[in-house]
Design a protein around this motif. Structure first.
Motif, PDB file in Angstrom:
ATOM      1  N   ARG A  33       0.821  -1.189   0.000  1.00 38.81           N
ATOM      2  CA  ARG A  33       0.000   0.000   0.000  1.00 38.81           C
ATOM      3  C   ARG A  33       0.865   1.252   0.000  1.00 38.81           C
ATOM      4  O   ARG A  33       1.976   1.256   0.538  1.00 38.81           O
ATOM      5  N   VAL A  36       3.170   2.459   3.075  1.00 41.18           N
ATOM      6  CA  VAL A  36       3.432   1.360   4.011  1.00 41.18           C
ATOM      7  C   VAL A  36       4.909   1.293   4.398  1.00 41.18           C
ATOM      8  O   VAL A  36       5.261   0.768   5.467  1.00 41.18           O
ATOM      9  N   GLY A  37       5.782   1.845   3.522  1.00 40.88           N
ATOM     10  CA  GLY A  37       7.215   1.855   3.861  1.00 40.88           C
ATOM     11  C   GLY A  37       8.107   1.092   2.895  1.00 40.88           C
ATOM     12  O   GLY A  37       9.186   0.630   3.277  1.00 40.88           O
ATOM     13  N   SER A  39       9.794   2.249   0.143  1.00 42.98           N
ATOM     14  CA  SER A  39      11.036   2.972  -0.130  1.00 42.98           C
ATOM     15  C   SER A  39      11.925   2.984   1.118  1.00 42.98           C
ATOM     16  O   SER A  39      13.151   2.837   1.016  1.00 42.98           O
ATOM     17  N   THR A  54      11.536   8.782   0.008  1.00 45.30           N
ATOM     18  CA  THR A  54      10.380   8.530   0.861  1.00 45.30           C
ATOM     19  C   THR A  54       9.696   9.860   1.137  1.00 45.30           C
ATOM     20  O   THR A  54      10.295  10.923   0.972  1.00 45.30           O
ATOM     21  N   SER A  55       8.471   9.767   1.551  1.00 46.98           N
ATOM     22  CA  SER A  55       7.811  11.005   1.954  1.00 46.98           C
ATOM     23  C   SER A  55       6.576  10.698   2.763  1.00 46.98           C
ATOM     24  O   SER A  55       6.060   9.582   2.743  1.00 46.98           O
ATOM     25  N   GLY A  56       6.113  11.697   3.468  1.00 46.70           N
ATOM     26  CA  GLY A  56       4.857  11.561   4.179  1.00 46.70           C
ATOM     27  C   GLY A  56       3.695  11.585   3.187  1.00 46.70           C
ATOM     28  O   GLY A  56       2.589  11.200   3.507  1.00 46.70           O
ATOM     29  N   LYS A  57       3.977  12.061   1.970  1.00 46.71           N
ATOM     30  CA  LYS A  57       2.926  12.157   0.944  1.00 46.71           C
ATOM     31  C   LYS A  57       2.786  10.835   0.219  1.00 46.71           C
ATOM     32  O   LYS A  57       3.703  10.403  -0.465  1.00 46.71           O
ATOM     33  N   PRO A  58       1.609  10.205   0.332  1.00 49.72           N
ATOM     34  CA  PRO A  58       1.452   8.948  -0.388  1.00 49.72           C
ATOM     35  C   PRO A  58       1.419   9.177  -1.899  1.00 49.72           C
ATOM     36  O   PRO A  58       1.130  10.273  -2.365  1.00 49.72           O
ATOM     37  N   THR A  61       5.924   7.502  -5.373  1.00 46.78           N
ATOM     38  CA  THR A  61       6.605   6.682  -6.369  1.00 46.78           C
ATOM     39  C   THR A  61       5.624   6.359  -7.503  1.00 46.78           C
ATOM     40  O   THR A  61       4.620   5.705  -7.283  1.00 46.78           O
ATOM     41  N   THR A 144       5.765  -4.283   8.526  1.00 49.56           N
ATOM     42  CA  THR A 144       6.655  -3.184   8.897  1.00 49.56           C
ATOM     43  C   THR A 144       6.038  -2.237   9.933  1.00 49.56           C
ATOM     44  O   THR A 144       4.914  -2.441  10.378  1.00 49.56           O
ATOM     45  N   LYS A 145       6.826  -1.240  10.309  1.00 48.32           N
ATOM     46  CA  LYS A 145       6.467  -0.286  11.365  1.00 48.32           C
ATOM     47  C   LYS A 145       6.303  -0.993  12.710  1.00 48.32           C
ATOM     48  O   LYS A 145       5.514  -0.581  13.560  1.00 48.32           O
ATOM     49  N   LYS A 148       6.274   0.649  16.121  1.00 47.42           N
ATOM     50  CA  LYS A 148       5.088   1.337  16.657  1.00 47.42           C
ATOM     51  C   LYS A 148       4.196   0.429  17.498  1.00 47.42           C
ATOM     52  O   LYS A 148       3.154   0.862  17.986  1.00 47.42           O
ATOM     53  N   SER A 177      11.263  -3.202  11.007  1.00 43.91           N
ATOM     54  CA  SER A 177      11.134  -1.771  11.276  1.00 43.91           C
ATOM     55  C   SER A 177      12.264  -1.010  10.605  1.00 43.91           C
ATOM     56  O   SER A 177      13.434  -1.350  10.786  1.00 43.91           O
TER      57      SER A 177
HETATM   58  N1  LIG Z   1       7.813   4.406  12.503  1.00 46.74           N
HETATM   59  C1  LIG Z   1       8.073   3.941  11.287  1.00 46.74           C
HETATM   60  N2  LIG Z   1       7.817   4.718  10.207  1.00 46.74           N
HETATM   61  C2  LIG Z   1       8.084   4.219   8.985  1.00 46.74           C
HETATM   62  C3  LIG Z   1       8.638   2.911   8.795  1.00 46.74           C
HETATM   63  N3  LIG Z   1       8.766   2.697   7.478  1.00 46.74           N
HETATM   64  C4  LIG Z   1       8.331   3.824   6.857  1.00 46.74           C
HETATM   65  N4  LIG Z   1       7.912   4.737   7.744  1.00 46.74           N
HETATM   66  C5  LIG Z   1       7.370   6.092   7.449  1.00 46.74           C
HETATM   67  O1  LIG Z   1       6.194   5.939   6.653  1.00 46.74           O
HETATM   68  C6  LIG Z   1       6.103   6.966   5.653  1.00 46.74           C
HETATM   69  C7  LIG Z   1       6.016   6.346   4.267  1.00 46.74           C
HETATM   70  O2  LIG Z   1       7.200   5.632   3.974  1.00 46.74           O
HETATM   71  P1  LIG Z   1       7.679   5.353   2.463  1.00 46.74           P
HETATM   72  O3  LIG Z   1       8.873   4.470   2.570  1.00 46.74           O
HETATM   73  O4  LIG Z   1       7.804   6.618   1.699  1.00 46.74           O
HETATM   74  O5  LIG Z   1       6.405   4.529   1.920  1.00 46.74           O
HETATM   75  P2  LIG Z   1       6.163   3.921   0.469  1.00 46.74           P
HETATM   76  O6  LIG Z   1       5.533   2.602   0.679  1.00 46.74           O
HETATM   77  O7  LIG Z   1       7.421   3.943  -0.337  1.00 46.74           O
HETATM   78  O8  LIG Z   1       5.088   4.939  -0.123  1.00 46.74           O
HETATM   79  P3  LIG Z   1       4.730   5.236  -1.673  1.00 46.74           P
HETATM   80  O9  LIG Z   1       6.008   5.475  -2.410  1.00 46.74           O
HETATM   81  O10 LIG Z   1       3.832   6.429  -1.597  1.00 46.74           O
HETATM   82  O11 LIG Z   1       3.994   4.036  -2.169  1.00 46.74           O
HETATM   83  C8  LIG Z   1       7.354   7.837   5.850  1.00 46.74           C
HETATM   84  O12 LIG Z   1       6.993   8.928   6.643  1.00 46.74           O
HETATM   85  C9  LIG Z   1       8.314   6.918   6.589  1.00 46.74           C
HETATM   86  O13 LIG Z   1       9.242   7.618   7.386  1.00 46.74           O
HETATM   87  C10 LIG Z   1       8.918   2.122   9.979  1.00 46.74           C
HETATM   88  O14 LIG Z   1       9.385   0.964   9.936  1.00 46.74           O
HETATM   89  N5  LIG Z   1       8.607   2.693  11.183  1.00 46.74           N
END
Ligand SMILES: Nc1nc2c(ncn2[C@@H]2O[C@H](COP(=O)(O)OP(=O)(O)OP(=O)(O)O)[C@@H](O)[C@H]2O)c(=O)[nH]1
Ligand SMILES: [Mg+2]
Length: 195
Positions: A33, A36-37, A39, A54-58, A61, A144-145, A148, A177
């Protein structure tokens, strides 16, 4: 295989087959999703801060991003699904791009399918897992995460995710994580086993 994970770089971004790298290097794709994390997973695994942006903005990518790792393998960062603020047309384009890659790419060895340990998998998460199983693509579930959730509750969340996914126990399931780097070694073991 010995891989110097510090020797990594973004290679190219691709919208379709004609842009994929043309060689035989094994590839591991990241699915999950939006937000989800994925990147962050790549950055953590490669000990880099912002190699995969990475970004807070979904929805950040948009293309398939290929990362070269020591000229021995690649990570492929796949745009996230389930981001509400995209048009139907864009969603369809996304679907074709992912499906083309996942169903035709001979270099693909496994998909790391990321889910959020805190929540039950979404309908899209379940659909992705079913899709991968249907096409017999090896899958590594990364929850992941994990930072938290208190450790004492990891088991409970893991069980809930497995149940919802109808998880096949012969697949890998890794608690991860990007903040604490928990699960990083396990994730590398699972990946190296597949390539
Ligand atoms: N606490 C915590 N935050 C995380 C973790 N992994 C990612 N994040 C945060 O979640 C947000 C999204 O992470 P991204 O890695 O950009 O997510 P993505 O899946 O690549 O998102 P898209 O490219 O939009 O599909 C960022 O603010 C990250 O810092 C984790 O393991 N723990
Ligand atoms: Mg991303």
């Amino acid at each position: 295989m010995e891989i110097n994970t510090h020797n990594a770089e973004i290679l190219l971004s691709a919208a379709n087959k004609s842009h994929y790298p043309q060689d035989e290097l094994p590839e591991i794709a990241l699915a999950g999703r939006s937000n989800v994390g994925k990147s962050s997973f790549i950055n953590t695994m490669l000990n880099r801060k912002n190699l995969a942006r990475t970004s807070g903005k979904p929805g950040k990518t948009q293309l398939l991003n290929f990362f070269n790792i020591d000229d021995k393998m690649r990570f492929v960062d796949v745009p996230g699904y389930g981001y509400a603020r995209v048009s139907k047309k864009e969603r369809e384009k996304w679907g074709r791009m992912i499906e083309e890659y996942l169903t035709t790419r001979e270099n693909l060895r496994a998909v790391v399918s990321l889910v959020d340990l805190r929540h039950d998998p979404s309908a899209d998460d379940v659909q992705m897992y079913e899709f991968l199983k249907y096409y017999e693509i090896p899958v590594i579930i990364v929850a992941t995460k994990a930072d938290k959730i208190p450790r004492g509750k990891w088991n409970k969340h893991e069980s809930a995710i497995k149940k919802k996914l109808n998880f096949d126990p012969s697949d890998d399931f890794i608690l991860f994580s990007s903040v604490s780097k928990a699960g990083m070694e396990q994730a590398w073991d699972a990946i190296l086993e597949k390539i």
